[in-house]
Design a protein around this motif. Structure first.
Motif, short mmCIF file in Angstrom:
data_model
loop_
_atom_site.label_atom_id
_atom_site.label_comp_id
_atom_site.label_asym_id
_atom_site.label_seq_id
_atom_site.Cartn_x
_atom_site.Cartn_y
_atom_site.Cartn_z
N ASN A 92 0.86 -1.18 0.00
CA ASN A 92 0.00 0.00 0.00
C ASN A 92 0.90 1.23 0.00
O ASN A 92 1.26 1.73 1.07
N PRO A 93 1.27 1.73 -1.17
CA PRO A 93 2.21 2.85 -1.25
C PRO A 93 1.80 4.09 -0.46
O PRO A 93 2.63 4.76 0.14
N ARG A 94 0.53 4.39 -0.43
CA ARG A 94 0.08 5.61 0.27
C ARG A 94 0.10 5.46 1.77
O ARG A 94 0.19 6.46 2.49
N ALA A 95 0.04 4.23 2.27
CA ALA A 95 0.10 4.02 3.72
C ALA A 95 1.53 4.22 4.24
O ALA A 95 1.72 4.81 5.30
N LEU A 96 2.52 3.74 3.49
CA LEU A 96 3.91 3.87 3.97
C LEU A 96 4.42 5.29 3.79
O LEU A 96 5.12 5.80 4.66
N VAL A 97 4.09 5.93 2.68
CA VAL A 97 4.54 7.30 2.42
C VAL A 97 3.31 8.14 2.05
O VAL A 97 3.03 8.37 0.88
N PRO A 98 2.57 8.59 3.08
CA PRO A 98 1.39 9.42 2.80
C PRO A 98 1.78 10.68 2.03
O PRO A 98 2.79 11.30 2.32
N GLY A 99 0.99 10.99 1.02
CA GLY A 99 1.25 12.18 0.22
C GLY A 99 2.16 11.96 -0.97
O GLY A 99 2.42 12.89 -1.72
N ASN A 100 2.63 10.72 -1.18
CA ASN A 100 3.44 10.48 -2.39
C ASN A 100 2.52 10.49 -3.60
O ASN A 100 1.31 10.36 -3.48
N ARG A 101 3.11 10.66 -4.76
CA ARG A 101 2.29 10.82 -5.98
C ARG A 101 1.99 9.52 -6.71
O ARG A 101 1.32 9.54 -7.73
N MET A 102 2.47 8.40 -6.23
CA MET A 102 2.24 7.15 -6.95
C MET A 102 0.77 6.76 -6.82
O MET A 102 0.27 6.53 -5.72
N ALA A 103 0.09 6.67 -7.95
CA ALA A 103 -1.33 6.36 -7.96
C ALA A 103 -1.60 4.86 -7.84
O ALA A 103 -2.72 4.46 -7.57
N PHE A 104 -0.60 4.04 -8.04
CA PHE A 104 -0.75 2.58 -8.00
C PHE A 104 -1.28 2.15 -6.64
O PHE A 104 -0.74 2.56 -5.61
N PRO A 105 -2.33 1.34 -6.60
CA PRO A 105 -2.93 0.96 -5.31
C PRO A 105 -2.14 -0.08 -4.53
O PRO A 105 -2.38 -0.26 -3.34
N GLY A 106 -1.22 -0.77 -5.17
CA GLY A 106 -0.43 -1.79 -4.47
C GLY A 106 -0.64 -3.17 -5.04
O GLY A 106 -1.53 -3.40 -5.86
N LEU A 107 0.21 -4.08 -4.60
CA LEU A 107 0.12 -5.49 -4.99
C LEU A 107 -0.39 -6.27 -3.77
O LEU A 107 0.36 -6.47 -2.82
N PRO A 108 -1.63 -6.70 -3.76
CA PRO A 108 -2.16 -7.38 -2.58
C PRO A 108 -1.59 -8.78 -2.36
O PRO A 108 -1.58 -9.26 -1.24
N ASN A 109 -1.07 -9.41 -3.42
CA ASN A 109 -0.58 -10.78 -3.31
C ASN A 109 0.87 -10.79 -2.82
O ASN A 109 1.76 -10.24 -3.48
N ALA A 110 1.11 -11.43 -1.68
CA ALA A 110 2.45 -11.46 -1.08
C ALA A 110 3.48 -12.12 -2.00
O ALA A 110 4.64 -11.69 -2.06
#
Length: 124
Positions: A92-110
Motif C-alpha cells: 500500500n504505497p500511500r500508507a507507507l509514504v502518505p502524500g506520495n504521488r504514486m497512484a498505484f494501489p499496491g500489490l495485494p498478493n504477497a
C-alpha cells in the motif's frame, strides 16, 4: 509428550513465517513488473517516466535518484528500499509514504510482491 508439543509448535511457527515471507522468483517478478512498466523503466540507462527508473533501487534511499522530481513526501520519507520496506510499500504505497504521488494501489498478493522484489534485486 512435551517434546511432541514443542515440535508441533515449532513446525507451526516455521510454516507461519514462511507464509508471511515467501521466497521471491526474479523470473516471475519480471513478469509481474509488467504492471509497473507503464510508469517505471528498469534498464541500466533507462529514462525516468512518470515514476523514476528503478534500476538499482534496492538499497537506495527514498527520493534520492538524481534527476527525478519526487514529491515532497517521498523526498522526506527517510526510507531505504530494502526488501522489507519495499514489501510494505508495494502492499500500500500511500500508507507507507502518505502524500506520495504514486497512484498505484499496491500489490495485494504477497508472492507477487516477493517476486517483484527478487526481480528488482537483480537490477545492479
Amino acid at each position: 509428550m512435551k517434546i511432541a508439543a514443542a515440535v508441533a509448535f515449532l513446525a507451526i511457527a516455521v510454516a507461519g513465517s514462511a507464509a508471511a515471507d515467501p521466497a521471491g522468483d526474479p523470473v516471475k517478478g519480471e513478469k509481474v513488473f509488467l504492471r509497473c512498466k507503464a510508469c517505471h523503466s528498469a534498464e541500466k540507462d533507462g529514462a525516468d517516466k512518470l515514476g523514476p527508473n528503478l534500476w538499482g533501487v534496492v538499497g537506495r534511499a527514498s527520493g534520492s535518484k538524481d534527476g527525478f522530481n519526487y514529491s515532497p513526501a517521498m523526498k522526506g520519507a527517510g526510507k531505504t528500499w530494502d526488501a522489507a520496506t519495499l514489501d510494505t510499500y508495494l502492499t500500500n504505497p500511500r500508507a507507507l509514504v502518505p502524500g506520495n504521488r504514486m497512484a498505484f494501489p499496491g500489490l495485494p498478493n504477497a508472492q507477487d510482491r516477493a517476486d517483484v522484489i527478487a526481480y528488482l534485486s537483480t537490477l545492479k
